[in-house]
Design a protein around this motif. Structure first.
Motif, PDB file in Angstrom:
ATOM      1  N   VAL A 131       6.047 -49.679 -24.106  1.00 57.13           N
ATOM      2  CA  VAL A 131       6.712 -48.449 -23.674  1.00 57.13           C
ATOM      3  C   VAL A 131       6.147 -47.253 -24.412  1.00 57.13           C
ATOM      4  CG1 VAL A 131       8.923 -47.233 -23.631  1.00 57.13           C
ATOM      5  CG2 VAL A 131       8.822 -49.669 -23.050  1.00 57.13           C
ATOM      6  N   ARG A 132       5.956 -47.406 -25.719  1.00 55.96           N
ATOM      7  CA  ARG A 132       5.371 -46.332 -26.513  1.00 55.96           C
ATOM      8  C   ARG A 132       4.711 -46.934 -27.741  1.00 55.96           C
ATOM      9  NH1 ARG A 132      10.876 -46.033 -26.835  1.00 55.96           N
ATOM     10  NH2 ARG A 132      10.898 -44.580 -25.083  1.00 55.96           N
ATOM     11  N   GLN A 133       3.653 -46.272 -28.185  1.00 55.01           N
ATOM     12  CA  GLN A 133       2.934 -46.690 -29.382  1.00 55.01           C
ATOM     13  C   GLN A 133       2.637 -45.462 -30.231  1.00 55.01           C
ATOM     14  OE1 GLN A 133      -0.209 -49.796 -28.748  1.00 55.01           O
ATOM     15  NE2 GLN A 133      -0.001 -49.249 -26.601  1.00 55.01           N
ATOM     16  N   LEU A 134       2.819 -45.591 -31.536  1.00 54.03           N
ATOM     17  CA  LEU A 134       2.520 -44.481 -32.445  1.00 54.03           C
ATOM     18  C   LEU A 134       1.040 -44.118 -32.345  1.00 54.03           C
ATOM     19  CD1 LEU A 134       3.679 -42.694 -34.803  1.00 54.03           C
ATOM     20  CD2 LEU A 134       2.672 -44.385 -36.352  1.00 54.03           C
ATOM     21  N   ARG A 135       0.786 -42.840 -32.142  1.00 53.03           N
ATOM     22  CA  ARG A 135      -0.598 -42.365 -32.068  1.00 53.03           C
ATOM     23  C   ARG A 135      -0.786 -41.039 -32.804  1.00 53.03           C
ATOM     24  NH1 ARG A 135      -1.615 -46.865 -31.256  1.00 53.03           N
ATOM     25  NH2 ARG A 135      -2.884 -47.771 -29.566  1.00 53.03           N
ATOM     26  N   GLY A 136       0.161 -40.699 -33.664  1.00 51.26           N
ATOM     27  CA  GLY A 136       0.002 -39.511 -34.479  1.00 51.26           C
ATOM     28  C   GLY A 136       1.211 -39.304 -35.369  1.00 51.26           C
ATOM     29  N   ASN A 156       9.990 -22.453 -39.611  1.00 46.02           N
ATOM     30  CA  ASN A 156       9.448 -23.440 -38.688  1.00 46.02           C
ATOM     31  C   ASN A 156       7.966 -23.649 -38.945  1.00 46.02           C
ATOM     32  OD1 ASN A 156       7.849 -21.613 -36.828  1.00 46.02           O
ATOM     33  ND2 ASN A 156       9.894 -20.735 -36.569  1.00 46.02           N
ATOM     34  N   VAL A 157       7.484 -24.799 -38.547  1.00 47.85           N
ATOM     35  CA  VAL A 157       6.089 -25.170 -38.728  1.00 47.85           C
ATOM     36  C   VAL A 157       5.585 -25.764 -37.422  1.00 47.85           C
ATOM     37  CG1 VAL A 157       4.507 -26.732 -39.915  1.00 47.85           C
ATOM     38  CG2 VAL A 157       6.276 -25.554 -41.215  1.00 47.85           C
ATOM     39  N   THR A 158       4.384 -25.412 -37.032  1.00 45.64           N
ATOM     40  CA  THR A 158       3.751 -26.036 -35.867  1.00 45.64           C
ATOM     41  C   THR A 158       2.883 -27.204 -36.336  1.00 45.64           C
ATOM     42  OG1 THR A 158       3.718 -23.977 -34.614  1.00 45.64           O
ATOM     43  CG2 THR A 158       2.189 -25.691 -33.923  1.00 45.64           C
ATOM     44  N   VAL A 159       3.167 -28.365 -35.808  1.00 43.30           N
ATOM     45  CA  VAL A 159       2.374 -29.552 -36.137  1.00 43.30           C
ATOM     46  C   VAL A 159       1.382 -29.796 -35.006  1.00 43.30           C
ATOM     47  CG1 VAL A 159       4.081 -30.650 -37.617  1.00 43.30           C
ATOM     48  CG2 VAL A 159       4.160 -31.058 -35.163  1.00 43.30           C
ATOM     49  N   GLU A 160       0.203 -30.281 -35.373  1.00 43.36           N
ATOM     50  CA  GLU A 160      -0.862 -30.515 -34.412  1.00 43.36           C
ATOM     51  C   GLU A 160      -1.311 -31.968 -34.480  1.00 43.36           C
ATOM     52  OE1 GLU A 160      -3.918 -27.756 -35.386  1.00 43.36           O
ATOM     53  OE2 GLU A 160      -2.739 -25.993 -34.845  1.00 43.36           O
ATOM     54  N   PHE A 161      -1.546 -32.549 -33.330  1.00 38.80           N
ATOM     55  CA  PHE A 161      -2.011 -33.934 -33.247  1.00 38.80           C
ATOM     56  C   PHE A 161      -3.277 -33.985 -32.396  1.00 38.80           C
ATOM     57  CE2 PHE A 161       2.670 -33.932 -33.253  1.00 38.80           C
ATOM     58  CZ  PHE A 161       2.945 -34.700 -34.374  1.00 38.80           C
ATOM     59  N   ASP A 162      -4.300 -34.631 -32.913  1.00 38.54           N
ATOM     60  CA  ASP A 162      -5.498 -34.906 -32.125  1.00 38.54           C
ATOM     61  C   ASP A 162      -5.410 -36.319 -31.576  1.00 38.54           C
ATOM     62  OD1 ASP A 162      -6.631 -32.443 -32.593  1.00 38.54           O
ATOM     63  OD2 ASP A 162      -7.839 -33.129 -34.298  1.00 38.54           O
ATOM     64  N   LEU A 163      -5.593 -36.466 -30.275  1.00 41.17           N
ATOM     65  CA  LEU A 163      -5.625 -37.780 -29.656  1.00 41.17           C
ATOM     66  C   LEU A 163      -7.072 -38.155 -29.385  1.00 41.17           C
ATOM     67  CD1 LEU A 163      -2.600 -37.546 -27.188  1.00 41.17           C
ATOM     68  CD2 LEU A 163      -2.805 -39.066 -29.166  1.00 41.17           C
ATOM     69  N   LEU A 164      -7.504 -39.241 -30.011  1.00 38.57           N
ATOM     70  CA  LEU A 164      -8.866 -39.714 -29.822  1.00 38.57           C
ATOM     71  C   LEU A 164      -8.953 -40.569 -28.557  1.00 38.57           C
ATOM     72  CD1 LEU A 164      -9.669 -40.876 -33.475  1.00 38.57           C
ATOM     73  CD2 LEU A 164      -9.838 -38.581 -32.502  1.00 38.57           C
ATOM     74  N   ARG A 165     -10.148 -40.714 -28.072  1.00 40.23           N
ATOM     75  CA  ARG A 165     -10.352 -41.622 -26.939  1.00 40.23           C
ATOM     76  C   ARG A 165      -9.825 -43.016 -27.285  1.00 40.23           C
ATOM     77  NH1 ARG A 165     -14.831 -41.974 -22.649  1.00 40.23           N
ATOM     78  NH2 ARG A 165     -14.537 -44.078 -21.833  1.00 40.23           N
TER      79      ARG A 165
END
Length: 791
Positions: free
Chosen positions: A727-732, A743-752
């Protein structure tokens, strides 16, 4: 033929027959997602690639090895009885001034020596969810290894991954999730190796239980039967991160993988590690994990520890095998080159201390002290201890404590271990050595007369076995509480031994300390114990503000008492290292906010775990060849709870702070030029696999606001639903400090790689076309932000 073993041949014949009769035969592994316990042959063993990042070290190694005789090359592939406190040493080549290398435990800190620190264990690092802290811990810890003349640190541990909830070594690993485990393992590799010490990432692969992990008489080691897809998507994932980070060594494990011993498994060593992942370093056996001579050499084993009956004294049998044509000299040359290039890669040819200096064989005799503790490590030690504590319950603002008038303290885990409490040997089920082994400084134990599963005679800062490290001191909970009580003018009442203690009704709070112990060599017999549960219930029955702290070497169930109205706060304190008590008091009194989150799922019952969480025992026709079929596939821990729609007590990624956070403003952007085709082998392979797997294909951002009244850190988590998978997997994940009202903006890079699945037919990673659900939030089941990535 080298080290021909007729007993092993007979066993191999028997197991082949048993498998033929009991398993579905598959002619081609690419046609079926399961191997059915058959490991395909992959030969020959590929030579070291010598890629760009290793080019200089590789060239130096080639130049040095080219001057060695066959006998000298063979000699450095086998271990010798150390003349120091090293766990093992390789052969040397004095003629060419090559000294050999010292290898020592552990991934949690240098053991069996003095003047080093006791660091937080792997599970504590996982609970902190902090990349930079993992790196800093490793960097400072690696410095201690180097000062003691240790070339190779035996760690970090990424296997076991925690498939078996009762696994005896789960505490050495980082997390039950491969993404979190791999990310922090990569930081650990980078940190230790930046200090100039090689890492040996272990245990490769499928080493998920201690039961039957090694042969016992006629009984073979357990076979972890893992299908191709599960192997790649779950158990290989963190090893891939470690290889990508440049680890100098990988340690092969004791168990069998699809009925081939790990240190002679040509599929996992030649095929996956050295070909698919482009591994540059050397493969070393776990201590005593070699079971054949020629076969292990052909399958990709490079160095044997602590010595080798099969390759012979000085590697003599390897020399014989080359001379009679059974083994090419090129394979022996590659073994030596991989070892020596890793030595050059870490810069160990320049000003590296003498092997094992200051690591005496007997510390009770005069020896030259080497002070490896760096004063700058103190902040890292304390922060590491702080951030791995996880607060899971805090009702009625029980915490933080505010200058209480009377604190009552109970439980065997509150004080530093006391050797006087150790029972007679007949009462001891398991012991662990605390401190450096030659002095047997502390020996917490599990006993039959006292409760099982726990270290009854004191607090634990580490689990047991070769992963335990040597603390310079112990700050136990009670030690630190006394100091705080002095500052606050607080009165203390304590009883560490009575399981049904008398309680002063004037107590502002009752603190109960228990632990859940685990050790190498045996799996836990359960995930809770009646003795400790009774202690908690007895205190709670007479104290309306009962606060429970558990030092746990793995999952610990709490449902016997968690809903008791008088139990107001519960802390999973894990294994914090030597600053345990000092860190806990800073959290209890609010000098610091809790910021850790669970790196595993806490179930309501043992049976809630998908594989029932029980180590596999030999039975029936396979009693000589224990089989452990990983039929649950990738659905371990939270993946399995989601698949079966089972509600956990505390989900993966859960943890409280002293404030509240709000999530908003999710953005999802696919980067241009993303191809959805699979990546066919051969392709451009770098350390960690095909290069384009590490390309960023999408970026996700979210905003987190601190809506409470305390400055604190939040761990934002990103999960992806890959079509056809869980259903879901941790990816960041991102751990950020957020002041009150900010407040803080968090950024996630998703790799191939993050979005791909392993294609069994293609034998490569496949990025599918379609929609990928994206979730961002505070835990695996608290995900307020939901969007879609379309590829």
């Amino acid at each position: 033929m080298v080290s021909f073993n007729t007993q092993q041949l007979a066993r191999a014949t028997l197991i082949s027959a048993a498998l033929f009769q009991s398993a579905t035969a598959v002619a081609n592994i690419t046609e079926d997602s399961y191997f059915y316990g058959q490991s395909p042959p992959v030969y020959p063993s590929p030579p070291q690639p010598g890629s760009a990042s290793w080019a200089t070290a590789y060239a130096k190694a080639v130049a040095l090895v080219s001057q060695m005789t066959l006998e000298e090359k063979a000699n450095i592939t086998v271990g010798y009885t150390p003349m120091t406190g090293c766990s093992g040493e390789t052969g040397s080549v004095p003629r060419l001034n090559w000294p050999g290398v010292c290898l020592s435990d552990a991934g949690n800190g240098l053991r069996a020596t003095d003047f080093v620190n006791g660091w937080p264990s792997g599970v504590h690092v996982g609970a902190a969810w902090n990349r930079n802290l993992a790196y800093q811990r490793a960097l400072h810890m690696g410095g201690e290894f180097k000062k003691k003349g240790v070339n190779v640190a035996l760690g970090p541990v990424v296997g076991p991954l925690g498939r078996v909830a009762e696994g005896g070594r789960n505490w050495e690993g980082i997390s039950n999730d491969p993404y979190l485990c791999g990310a922090l393992a990569a930081e650990s590799v980078s940190g230790i190796q930046t200090a100039g010490v090689m890492t040996s990432v272990k245990h490769y692969i499928g080493n998920e239980q201690e039961t039957n992990r090694v042969p016992d008489g006629d009984v073979a080691a357990v076979s972890s039967n893992i299908d191709d897809k599960t192997l790649h998507e779950l158990y290989l994932w963190p090893f891939t991160d470690a290889v990508h980070a440049g680890t100098g060594s990988i340690m092969c494990s004791y168990n069998r993988i699809n009925n081939s011993y790990a240190c002679q498994n040509s599929k996992t060593l030649n095929g996956i590690l050295k070909t698919e992942l482009g591994f540059e370093g050397f493969v070393v056996s776990d201590w005593g994990a070699q079971h054949t001579g020629l076969d292990s050499a052909l399958a990709g084993l490079d160095v044997v520890m602590p010595e080798s009956t099969y390759w012979g004294v000085n590697g003599g049998n390897l020399t014989i095998a080359v001379n009679n044509g059974s083994l090419t000299e090129a394979r022996v040359t590659d073994m030596a080159t991989r070892l020596i290039s890793a030595w050059y890669q870490m810069g160990q040819d320049v000003d590296f201390p003498e092997k094992g200096i200051g690591m005496a064989l007997d510390y009770s005799t005069p020896h030259t002290p080497i002070y490896a503790r760096d004063p700058s490590s103190q902040t890292v030690l304390l922060n590491g201890a702080l951030e791995g504590h996880v607060l899971v319950k805090n009702t009625n603002s029980a915490l933080p404590l505010k200058s209480p008038k009377l604190l009552s303290i109970f439980g065997y885990d509150a004080v530093a271990p006391n050797k006087m409490d150790v029972p007679s040997p007949s009462d001891v089920i398991a012991t662990w050595t605390f401190g450096f082994e030659s002095l047997l400084t502390y020996v917490p134990f599990i006993s039959t007369t006292a409760p099982p599963q726990i270290a009854i005679n004191g607090t634990i800062i580490s689990g047991g076995g070769s992963g335990a490290n040597a603390p310079a001191y112990i700050s136990a909970p009670f030690d630190a509480i006394k100091e705080q009580a002095y500052l606050d003018g607080t009165s203390l009442f304590w009883d560490f031994y009575d399981n049904d203690p008398a309680i002063d009704t004037s107590s502002d709070a009752c603190l109960v300390f228990i632990n859940a112990f685990a050790t190498e060599g045996s799996d836990r017999i359960g995930l809770h114990d009646d003795y400790s549960d009774a202690l908690i219930q007895n205190v709670a029955a007479n104290c309306s503000n009962t606060i429970v702290t558990i030092h746990n070497a793995g999952v610990r169930l709490v449902d016997q008492w968690i809903d008791h109205p008088n139990i107001t706060a519960v802390i999973f304190a894990h294994l914090p290292g030597q600053d345990s008590g000092r860190a806990l008091v800073q959290l209890l009194y609010g000098y610091q906010s809790f910021s850790g989150k669970l790196p595993y799922t806490v179930a309501k019952n043992e049976s809630d775990y998908v594989n029932a969480g029980e180590p596999i025992l030999p039975e029936g026709e396979f009693q000589l060849f224990p089989q452990d079929n990983f039929t649950e596939g990738v659905y371990i821990d939270y993946r399995g709870f989601d698949q079966k729609n089972v509600t956990p007590r505390y989900e993966f990624g859960f943890g409280l702070t002293y404030t509240t956070f709000e999530y908003s403003e999710l953005t999802i952007e696919k980067l241009a030029g993303v191809s959805t085709s699979y990546l066919p082998p051969p392709a451009d392979v770098i350390e960690g696999g095909i290069a384009s797997l590490w390309d960023v294909v999408a970026q996700v951002t979210a905003t987190i606001t601190n809506t409470g009244s305390v400055d604190a850190a939040e761990i934002a988590q990103l999960y992806v639903g890959i079509p056809g998978g869980p259903v879901r997997q941790l990816r960041g994940f991102s751990k950020v400090d957020i002041p009150v009202g900010s407040n803080v903006t968090v950024e996630f890079d998703l790799l191939r790689r993050d979005l791909s699945e392993w294609g069994v037919t293609e034998q490569s990673w496949v990025l599918q076309s379609g929609s990928y659900p994206i979730y961002v939030g505070a835990s695996s089941r608290d995900l307020p932000l939901v969007g879609t990535l379309t590829i």
